[in-house]
Design an enzyme around this catalytic site. Structure first.
Site, mmCIF file in Angstrom:
data_model
loop_
_atom_site.group_PDB
_atom_site.id
_atom_site.type_symbol
_atom_site.label_atom_id
_atom_site.label_comp_id
_atom_site.label_asym_id
_atom_site.label_seq_id
_atom_site.Cartn_x
_atom_site.Cartn_y
_atom_site.Cartn_z
ATOM 1 N N PRO A 17 0.855 -1.186 0.000
ATOM 2 C CA PRO A 17 0.000 0.000 0.000
ATOM 3 C C PRO A 17 0.891 1.236 0.000
ATOM 4 C CG PRO A 17 0.047 -1.023 2.188
ATOM 5 C CD PRO A 17 0.849 -1.898 1.286
ATOM 6 N N MET A 18 0.633 2.174 -0.882
ATOM 7 C CA MET A 18 1.414 3.408 -0.893
ATOM 8 C C MET A 18 0.508 4.604 -1.168
ATOM 9 S SD MET A 18 5.074 2.605 -2.653
ATOM 10 C CE MET A 18 4.391 1.423 -3.766
ATOM 11 N N ALA A 19 0.371 5.454 -0.144
ATOM 12 C CA ALA A 19 -0.493 6.630 -0.251
ATOM 13 C C ALA A 19 -0.032 7.506 -1.414
ATOM 14 C CB ALA A 19 -0.446 7.412 1.063
ATOM 15 N N GLN A 71 -6.993 -1.114 2.658
ATOM 16 C CA GLN A 71 -6.247 -0.791 3.880
ATOM 17 C C GLN A 71 -6.886 0.385 4.613
ATOM 18 O OE1 GLN A 71 -2.413 1.187 4.486
ATOM 19 N NE2 GLN A 71 -1.672 -0.744 5.358
ATOM 20 N N CYS A 103 1.885 2.973 10.003
ATOM 21 C CA CYS A 103 2.147 4.316 9.476
ATOM 22 C C CYS A 103 2.810 5.185 10.551
ATOM 23 C CB CYS A 103 0.841 4.965 9.009
ATOM 24 S SG CYS A 103 1.138 6.602 8.297
ATOM 25 N N LYS A 142 -0.813 -4.858 8.868
ATOM 26 C CA LYS A 142 0.548 -4.491 8.459
ATOM 27 C C LYS A 142 1.183 -3.743 9.614
ATOM 28 C CE LYS A 142 3.185 -2.360 4.710
ATOM 29 N NZ LYS A 142 3.526 -0.975 5.045
ATOM 30 N N GLY A 204 10.463 -4.242 3.145
ATOM 31 C CA GLY A 204 11.634 -3.437 3.463
ATOM 32 C C GLY A 204 12.791 -3.704 2.535
ATOM 33 N N ASP A 205 13.144 -2.667 1.752
ATOM 34 C CA ASP A 205 14.371 -2.693 0.939
ATOM 35 C C ASP A 205 14.431 -3.810 -0.092
ATOM 36 O OD1 ASP A 205 15.190 -0.512 2.378
ATOM 37 O OD2 ASP A 205 16.578 -1.617 3.678
ATOM 38 N N ARG A 228 9.197 0.931 -2.535
ATOM 39 C CA ARG A 228 10.033 1.874 -3.299
ATOM 40 C C ARG A 228 10.845 1.181 -4.388
ATOM 41 N NH1 ARG A 228 12.701 4.741 1.762
ATOM 42 N NH2 ARG A 228 12.574 2.568 2.430
HETATM 43 C C1 LIG Z 1 5.260 7.022 -0.733
HETATM 44 C C2 LIG Z 1 4.945 5.933 0.245
HETATM 45 C C3 LIG Z 1 3.659 5.773 0.697
HETATM 46 C C4 LIG Z 1 3.348 4.748 1.620
HETATM 47 N N1 LIG Z 1 2.056 4.600 2.022
HETATM 48 C C5 LIG Z 1 1.736 3.557 2.839
HETATM 49 C C6 LIG Z 1 0.378 3.305 3.193
HETATM 50 O O1 LIG Z 1 -0.553 3.988 2.766
HETATM 51 N N2 LIG Z 1 0.137 2.248 4.019
HETATM 52 C C7 LIG Z 1 1.143 1.437 4.494
HETATM 53 O O2 LIG Z 1 0.869 0.499 5.242
HETATM 54 N N3 LIG Z 1 2.417 1.653 4.165
HETATM 55 C C8 LIG Z 1 2.734 2.679 3.342
HETATM 56 N N4 LIG Z 1 4.043 2.846 2.962
HETATM 57 C C9 LIG Z 1 5.067 1.884 3.419
HETATM 58 C C10 LIG Z 1 5.301 0.788 2.378
HETATM 59 O O3 LIG Z 1 4.136 0.017 2.199
HETATM 60 C C11 LIG Z 1 6.494 -0.126 2.765
HETATM 61 O O4 LIG Z 1 6.165 -0.885 3.901
HETATM 62 C C12 LIG Z 1 7.760 0.675 3.066
HETATM 63 O O5 LIG Z 1 8.002 1.617 2.040
HETATM 64 C C13 LIG Z 1 8.988 -0.236 3.229
HETATM 65 O O6 LIG Z 1 9.348 -0.860 2.054
HETATM 66 P P1 LIG Z 1 10.584 -0.337 1.120
HETATM 67 O O7 LIG Z 1 11.784 -0.161 2.010
HETATM 68 O O8 LIG Z 1 10.729 -1.468 0.138
HETATM 69 O O9 LIG Z 1 10.138 0.936 0.489
HETATM 70 C C14 LIG Z 1 4.360 3.867 2.067
HETATM 71 C C15 LIG Z 1 5.670 4.039 1.595
HETATM 72 C C16 LIG Z 1 5.981 5.043 0.697
HETATM 73 C C17 LIG Z 1 7.397 5.173 0.208
#
Ligand SMILES: Cc1cc2nc3c(=O)[nH]c(=O)nc-3n(C[C@H](O)[C@H](O)[C@H](O)COP(=O)(O)O)c2cc1C
Length: 326
Positions: A17-19, A71, A103, A142, A204-205, A228
């Site tokens: 999920p990514m806002a 979510q 969050c 989550k 994560g990563d 990301r």
């Molecule tokens: C721009 C952005 C928006 C995000 N929005 C949410 C969200 O709405 N809900 C959520 O549970 N996590 C959100 N996350 C967290 C991601 O789902 C993920 O757990 C976090 O980025 C770690 O993974 P990464 O290191 O691969 O980026 C967001 C992350 C980013 C970068």
């Protein structure tokens, strides 16, 4: 193949999920690269309760492919329950109800939502029990590993969440304090799947196929969550899915392929949101598609300022022209 409740999940990659990013168009785009499960952006319980029109737009689309998880975030059991009632009246177009317990944004944690729940494990578990009872769909959560370095409590929480009735747990291997910085703590996550029998998804990563292989090996989780690392690199999902199906390690896409993906996503986004809003969203996403390729810095800046598909076309042609000159 693995299952969440009774639903088969056909793959090892889950779109995080990514806002502001994982809209309907974005989810459909990523499904075409093989992700096995998508989440909506996080949706505010208050927005639903107060009938905020914008909030309702975050709910799954009527033409959505499945499986999809909604979510939800909020800071009290009562409001979360009221929001679920609203969701269930409004749509049946989803498979799982996910609770955002990770969050770190102050606007959310100040109201006891998101990862603020992790500071109060007893209240958290009672809340989850109530939600599981009320929701007609399987409930997933989550979480992060804890609030800060001194309060890392995810290993205690995992079995309690399972007992409370959740059907899947996604674990972002950072503390709230870390926000999105520092490294995800794989050093703390060895064999964590052994702690519970409900499936775990690890977040994560994950930037490369090798990151995904390692993450699954270390944790034993059923799938990785792409966040990301897939921004501007949707083919990462295909690389991971292909490897786990056939053992083949596909090469990274060329610049030309990347530009094709960018064009496709932009058109899907414009179709969903109209040209003005669609291109505003794409300003944040588009530059990622050409990062790492040489001599594209000026084009990256142009992508952050574009307003129309026509302008995007010109920038894409320009990049192609330049790459031919070299
Ligand atoms: C721009 C952005 C928006 C995000 N929005 C949410 C969200 O709405 N809900 C959520 O549970 N996590 C959100 N996350 C967290 C991601 O789902 C993920 O757990 C976090 O980025 C770690 O993974 P990464 O290191 O691969 O980026 C967001 C992350 C980013 C970068």
């Amino acid at each position: 193949m693995w299952k969440i409740g009774n639903i088969e999940i056909k793959g090892k990659t889950v779109l995080a999920p990514m806002a502001g990013i994982t809209t309907f168009a974005y989810r459909e785009f990523m499904r075409s690269f093989g992700v096995a499960l998508c989440y909506t952006e996080m949706i505010s319980d208050s927005g639903l309760i107060f009938n905020n029109e914008k909030t309702y737009e975050y709910l799954p689309h009527k033409n959505e492919n499945r499986p999809t998880s909604i979510q939800l975030f909020g800071g009290t059991t009562d409001k979360l329950l009221a929001a679920i009632e609203k969701i269930e009246k409004h749509t049946d177009n989803y498979d799982f109800l996910d609770l955002n317990l990770g969050c770190p944004v102050p606007k959310v944690t100040r109201n006891n939502g998101g990862s603020a729940w992790l500071k109060h494990p007893n209240e958290l578990i009672s809340m989850v029990e109530a939600i599981v009872k009320a929701s007609s769909k399987p409930v997933t959560v989550k979480i992060r590993i804890g609030w800060d370095e001194k309060r890392i409590n995810f290993k205690e929480l995992l079995p309690k969440l399972e007992e409370a009735g959740v059907s899947l747990i996604a674990v972002h291997l950072r503390t709230t304090r870390q926000l999105y910085g520092g490294k995800a703590r794989y050093d703390l996550a060895k064999n964590i799947q052994d702690l519970v029998s409900v499936p775990l998804v690890i977040s994560g990563d994950i930037y490369t196929l090798d990151d995904a292989i390692k993450a699954l090996e270390i944790t034993g989780a059923k799938a990785v969550m792409l966040a990301r690392g897939q921004l501007g690199n949707p083919f990462l999902a295909t690389q991971i899915e292909t490897y786990f199906e056939t053992g083949e390690k596909l090469p990274n896409p060329t610049l030309h392929q990347q530009l094709e993906y960018l064009w496709t996503l932009s058109n899907m986004m414009v179709k969903e949101k109209g040209e003005h809003m669609g291109m505003l969203v794409m300003r944040g996403i588009a530059p990622h598609f050409i990062k790492g390729f040489p001599f594209t810095k000026t084009s990256r800046v142009k992508l952050t300022k574009m307003s129309t598909l026509g302008q995007l076309k010109v920038i894409i042609e320009d990049i192609k022209g330049q790459s031919l000159l070299r």
